[in-house]
Design a protein around this motif. Structure first.
Motif: not given
Length: 196
Positions: A6-9, A14-15, A165-168, A174-180
């Motif tokens: 559950s924690q593996r990216i 690229e992430y 894909a789960p990567e999306i 990730l984007a949401d985290k930084y936008l917040t």
């Protein structure tokens, strides 16, 4: 080291690249807002002049960007309201004055005191000045959001992921985290500026 599933990216390298870039965008925004807030609060510090780059004729060829003010002068504060710049060499004073004007820092109007010294009285910020600082922060926030979104899109293109894909999802969170983060920084700036 084993990482729980559950924690593996899944997106991997690229992430990591995307996260590094997005974090850098947010860090820069935070620094810019801190500088704006410092000016809006009326605290006078030598750091206000950190964007100033002085082009000297003998080293203009090095990189064209000039040298930092503190490399050729001392910057101090007198009576809490005036910046005092004392150049190490008399002939650099006119280049320092030009650099101060070129930097276009609001409220910075250099006044030559003698052949080696420039005074810069910093006016107390008005309500209008604080609101102007906040509107600058809002513009910078939007620029930062655009950079984060562009990085998000670039990472997805580079990865060439399938539609669901789960990567999306990983890149989106990730984007949401930084936008917040950007929104939080802006909300703090709004509070300290007194903007409605």
């Amino acid at each position: 080291m084993l990482v729980p599933g559950s924690q593996r990216i899944l997106a991997g390298e690229e992430y990591t690249k995307a996260e590094t870039k997005m974090k850098a965008f947010v860090d820069k925004f935070l620094k810019d807002v801190a500088a704006l807030e410092q000016r809006a609060s009326g605290r006078v510090t030598p750091a206000m002049l950190s964007p100033v780059r002085v082009i000297l004729p003998d080293n203009a060829g090095t990189d064209g960007r000039g040298v930092r003010l503190e490399e050729i002068a001392t910057v101090g504060v007198r009576e809490g309201t005036t910046l005092i710049i004392t150049v190490f060499e008399e002939q650099t004073l006119k280049h320092v004055e030009k650099a101060l004007y070129d930097a276009k820092i609001s409220g910075v109007v250099p006044q030559k005191a003698d052949s080696r010294t420039v005074k810069i009285p910093i006016p107390k910020p008005t309500v209008e000045a604080r609101l102007a600082m906040f509107s600058t922060a809002q513009r910078q926030a939007e620029d930062t959001r655009v950079l984060i979104r562009k990085q998000h899109q670039t990472s997805l293109k580079k990865g060439g992921y399938e539609k669901h894909a789960p990567e999306i999802k990983e890149f989106q969170s990730l984007a949401d985290k930084y936008l917040t983060e950007v929104d939080k920084i802006l909300a703090e700036a709004k509070k300290s500026s007194g903007a409605k």
